[in-house]
Design an enzyme around this catalytic site. Structure first.
Site, mmCIF file in Angstrom:
data_model
loop_
_atom_site.group_PDB
_atom_site.id
_atom_site.type_symbol
_atom_site.label_atom_id
_atom_site.label_comp_id
_atom_site.label_asym_id
_atom_site.label_seq_id
_atom_site.Cartn_x
_atom_site.Cartn_y
_atom_site.Cartn_z
ATOM 1 N N GLN A 271 0.831 -1.208 0.000
ATOM 2 C CA GLN A 271 0.000 0.000 0.000
ATOM 3 C C GLN A 271 0.862 1.252 0.000
ATOM 4 O OE1 GLN A 271 -3.360 0.583 -0.404
ATOM 5 N NE2 GLN A 271 -3.107 -1.533 -1.039
ATOM 6 N N HIS A 274 1.723 2.966 -3.275
ATOM 7 C CA HIS A 274 0.692 3.622 -4.088
ATOM 8 C C HIS A 274 0.962 5.108 -4.276
ATOM 9 C CE1 HIS A 274 -2.308 0.931 -5.501
ATOM 10 N NE2 HIS A 274 -2.499 0.375 -4.322
ATOM 11 N N GLU A 340 -9.540 1.021 4.764
ATOM 12 C CA GLU A 340 -9.971 0.560 3.442
ATOM 13 C C GLU A 340 -9.664 -0.950 3.305
ATOM 14 O OE1 GLU A 340 -7.544 2.089 0.301
ATOM 15 O OE2 GLU A 340 -8.974 1.559 -1.266
ATOM 16 N N HIS A 341 -8.422 -1.326 3.642
ATOM 17 C CA HIS A 341 -8.032 -2.742 3.623
ATOM 18 C C HIS A 341 -7.633 -3.152 5.027
ATOM 19 C CE1 HIS A 341 -6.762 -1.080 -0.360
ATOM 20 N NE2 HIS A 341 -7.421 -2.134 -0.801
ATOM 21 N N ASP A 374 -6.562 -6.854 -4.938
ATOM 22 C CA ASP A 374 -6.365 -5.745 -5.874
ATOM 23 C C ASP A 374 -6.590 -6.181 -7.315
ATOM 24 O OD1 ASP A 374 -5.807 -3.766 -4.097
ATOM 25 O OD2 ASP A 374 -3.626 -4.025 -4.150
ATOM 26 N N HIS A 433 -55.880 13.198 -0.732
ATOM 27 C CA HIS A 433 -55.378 11.867 -0.391
ATOM 28 C C HIS A 433 -56.503 11.024 0.230
ATOM 29 C CE1 HIS A 433 -51.408 13.604 -0.914
ATOM 30 N NE2 HIS A 433 -50.822 12.458 -0.622
HETATM 31 P P1 NAD Z 1 -5.994 10.695 -12.793
HETATM 32 O O1 NAD Z 1 -6.465 10.013 -14.025
HETATM 33 O O2 NAD Z 1 -6.833 10.602 -11.599
HETATM 34 O O3 NAD Z 1 -5.790 12.235 -13.108
HETATM 35 C C1 NAD Z 1 -5.172 12.709 -14.270
HETATM 36 C C2 NAD Z 1 -5.862 13.987 -14.669
HETATM 37 O O4 NAD Z 1 -5.699 14.996 -13.678
HETATM 38 C C3 NAD Z 1 -5.393 14.602 -15.939
HETATM 39 O O5 NAD Z 1 -6.134 14.078 -16.999
HETATM 40 C C4 NAD Z 1 -5.723 16.063 -15.739
HETATM 41 O O6 NAD Z 1 -6.927 16.344 -16.364
HETATM 42 C C5 NAD Z 1 -5.906 16.235 -14.268
HETATM 43 N N1 NAD Z 1 -4.955 17.221 -13.766
HETATM 44 C C6 NAD Z 1 -3.657 17.032 -13.474
HETATM 45 N N2 NAD Z 1 -3.101 18.193 -13.075
HETATM 46 C C7 NAD Z 1 -4.064 19.134 -13.133
HETATM 47 C C8 NAD Z 1 -4.125 20.534 -12.837
HETATM 48 N N3 NAD Z 1 -3.062 21.191 -12.400
HETATM 49 N N4 NAD Z 1 -5.292 21.173 -13.002
HETATM 50 C C9 NAD Z 1 -6.392 20.513 -13.440
HETATM 51 N N5 NAD Z 1 -6.389 19.206 -13.732
HETATM 52 C C10 NAD Z 1 -5.249 18.517 -13.574
HETATM 53 O O7 NAD Z 1 -4.537 10.115 -12.555
HETATM 54 P P2 NAD Z 1 -3.488 10.377 -11.382
HETATM 55 O O8 NAD Z 1 -3.252 11.806 -11.189
HETATM 56 O O9 NAD Z 1 -2.357 9.496 -11.714
HETATM 57 O O10 NAD Z 1 -4.197 9.882 -10.068
HETATM 58 C C11 NAD Z 1 -4.699 8.588 -9.905
HETATM 59 C C12 NAD Z 1 -5.325 8.483 -8.532
HETATM 60 O O11 NAD Z 1 -6.192 7.382 -8.468
HETATM 61 C C13 NAD Z 1 -4.309 8.317 -7.422
HETATM 62 O O12 NAD Z 1 -4.652 9.199 -6.394
HETATM 63 C C14 NAD Z 1 -4.488 6.877 -6.998
HETATM 64 O O13 NAD Z 1 -4.195 6.661 -5.649
HETATM 65 C C15 NAD Z 1 -5.933 6.676 -7.286
HETATM 66 N N6 NAD Z 1 -6.290 5.280 -7.509
HETATM 67 C C16 NAD Z 1 -7.088 4.702 -6.577
HETATM 68 C C17 NAD Z 1 -7.536 3.410 -6.749
HETATM 69 C C18 NAD Z 1 -8.472 2.827 -5.758
HETATM 70 O O14 NAD Z 1 -9.149 1.872 -6.055
HETATM 71 N N7 NAD Z 1 -8.585 3.355 -4.565
HETATM 72 C C19 NAD Z 1 -7.156 2.682 -7.859
HETATM 73 C C20 NAD Z 1 -6.350 3.298 -8.779
HETATM 74 C C21 NAD Z 1 -5.932 4.608 -8.598
#
Ligand code: NAD
Length: 448
Positions: A271, A274, A340-341, A374, A433
């Site tokens: 975890q 991540h 969560e887990h 996962d 009613h």
């Molecule tokens: P993301 O797809 O969530 O976000 C990417 C997007 O963020 C971009 O397309 C852009 O539009 C936007 N962005 C980035 N900077 C920006 C800015 N300055 N202003 C406006 N928009 C902006 O991808 P990520 O950022 O890699 O995040 C993924 C998240 O998902 C992580 O927090 C991860 O922990 C989470 N996650 C959780 C699980 C779960 O099941 N709990 C699984 C997978 C991922």
């Protein structure tokens, strides 16, 4: 506990010698960035998508994803084979995971409507209908997340949602991750929206020239995605709901002296890798100094061998070990934290499950690493974080279903229940009613 020696180590608290407030403070989640600031960024993005549609969507994809070669924001099914070319071992892994997730979620289906005769002649029923159109957000950014596409897409398919729209940011060269296209194909998605962030959420909430409007949006994402989901679900003109609030990932491992220190450390680290905002907690049940040191040494050793060691270092900064006197105290702390887990690496782990009140998903015994959940065991990995396991379920088949109720009365039924209805209506001073019943009762009397 000091970290001056440069070791990657969690702070340690012994509950017997700490004030309860200190323990509570140590169990707090790391605070998230100011929502006001995020809202200030996200609101104009949503407004632009509403008013300018596809043109705005493309603009943001060019800006945030640097994918300037993307000229059409949506790829419609059937998806060409050339976009899902994968090594056979990856196809095999996705297929195995898909089948286990499908089986577990198919078993959650309600076969028959609920039917209850509450009084003679008064039949109440409840039946399920799949939500027609769902939008699934699969985060892009740097990671490849076909597992999230599976966890969101397979239950949508099993539930029978008519239209499945998947949104995921394209890579800088404008291409989609082939694993995600393959999953989209397998779950029968209608289209893939090549966009990420708040703009992708807004496009699915309101629809654009080429993006289909949906009824519910599910899926994790960063703070922009989460903020956009909150905003659109509060806008009655969008008419869209969301799965649940999302925050950084977390795990709580309960370990006793039968636990293998290497296993405990590997679960904590899976975890911690991540993100720097992830939090991991180890509750050590009555462990002595040697046993605690064994876990700490394993954690440091394994962490330093990981490619994402820098992320791990950040997460471990706000992660802790709590040493408790017994399992009752350990489970009380775990339930208050609502992880969560939850991983139970303890003797008789199966028997302790009855003590779990708050958790997203539980991993029982030393042969059940959290990573199986996962990806491939069959359970869902989209789970409530940030303490929301106290009131939310993780994504499951019910997330894609709503219920409709019906009543069906015979003459006898209306005679039986009518007096209560009329009196209630009288109390509430709703005369129409009351009359809807009295007129019918009078008609019955006339028939005689
Ligand atoms: P993301 O797809 O969530 O976000 C990417 C997007 O963020 C971009 O397309 C852009 O539009 C936007 N962005 C980035 N900077 C920006 C800015 N300055 N202003 C406006 N928009 C902006 O991808 P990520 O950022 O890699 O995040 C993924 C998240 O998902 C992580 O927090 C991860 O922990 C989470 N996650 C959780 C699980 C779960 O099941 N709990 C699984 C997978 C991922």
């Amino acid at each position: 506990a000091g970290r001056k020696d440069g070791k990657i180590r969690m702070r340690r608290y012994v509950t017997a010698t700490e004030a309860p407030e200190t323990v509570q403070e140590a169990l707090k989640r790391p605070s998230q960035r100011s929502t006001e600031k995020i809202m200030g960024i996200v609101n104009p993005i949503i407004e632009n998508i509403r008013t300018k549609g596809d043109a705005a969507l493309l603009e943001y994809t060019h800006k945030f994803e640097k994918a300037t070669s993307v000229t059409t924001p949506v790829l419609k099914a059937p998806f060409p084979d050339s976009l899902m070319q994968l090594p056979p071992e990856t196809i095999e892994a996705i297929d195995v995971s898909y089948e286990n997730i499908r089986r577990f979620h198919a078993a959650q289906k309600e076969e028959k409507p609920l039917l209850v005769e509450t009084m003679p002649g008064v039949v109440c029923s409840r039946f399920a209908r799949a939500i027609e159109r769902v939008g699934l957000y699969v985060p892009g950014g740097t990671a490849v997340l076909p597992s999230t596409a599976l966890m969101l897409g397979v239950p949508a398919m099993v539930a029978g949602c008519k239209k499945i729209v998947i949104a995921s940011p394209p890579r800088a060269d404008g291409s989609l991750t082939p694993e995600i296209v393959y999953v989209a194909h397998k779950v029968g998605a209608e289209s893939i929206v090549l966009a990420g962030g708040a703009q992708a959420v807004a496009a699915m909430a309101y629809g654009t020239e080429s993006v289909s409007k949906v009824d519910k949006i599910l899926g994790p994402g960063n703070q922009f995605v989460t903020a956009a989901k909150m905003i659109v679900s509060n806008d009655t003109s969008a008419g869209v709901s969301i799965d649940m609030p999302a925050g950084p990932s977390e795990v709580l491992v309960v370990a006793d002296k039968t636990a293998n220190p290497a296993f405990v450390a590997s679960d904590l680290l899976s975890q911690a890798e991540h993100g720097v905002d992830s939090q991991v907690i180890c509750i050590a049940v009555d462990l002595n100094e040697d046993q605690l040191a064994a876990i700490e040494n394993e954690l440091d050793k394994q962490a330093n061998a990981l490619p994402r060691v820098d992320i791990v270092r950040g997460a471990i900064e706000h992660s802790i070990t709590l040493v408790t006197k017994d399992i009752d105290e350990a489970m009380a702390l775990s339930n208050a934290y609502a992880p969560e887990h939850l991983i139970l690496q303890i003797e008789g782990a199966e028997d302790v499950v009855s003590m779990v009140q708050n958790a997203g998903s539980v991993f029982i015994g030393s042969w059940t690493p959290e990573s199986v959940g996962d990806y491939s065991a069959g359970v869902n990995h989209s789970l409530p974080t940030y303490g929301y396991a106290k009131q939310y379920s993780g994504v499951n088949l019910a997330s894609y279903v709503k219920h409709i109720t019906s009543s069906n009365l015979t003459k006898e039924g209306l005679r039986n229940v009518g007096p209560a209805v009329m009196q209630m209506a009288k109390v509430e001073e709703l005369e129409a009613h009351r009359r809807a019943v009295s007129l019918r009762l009078a008609a019955m009397d006339e028939e005689k």
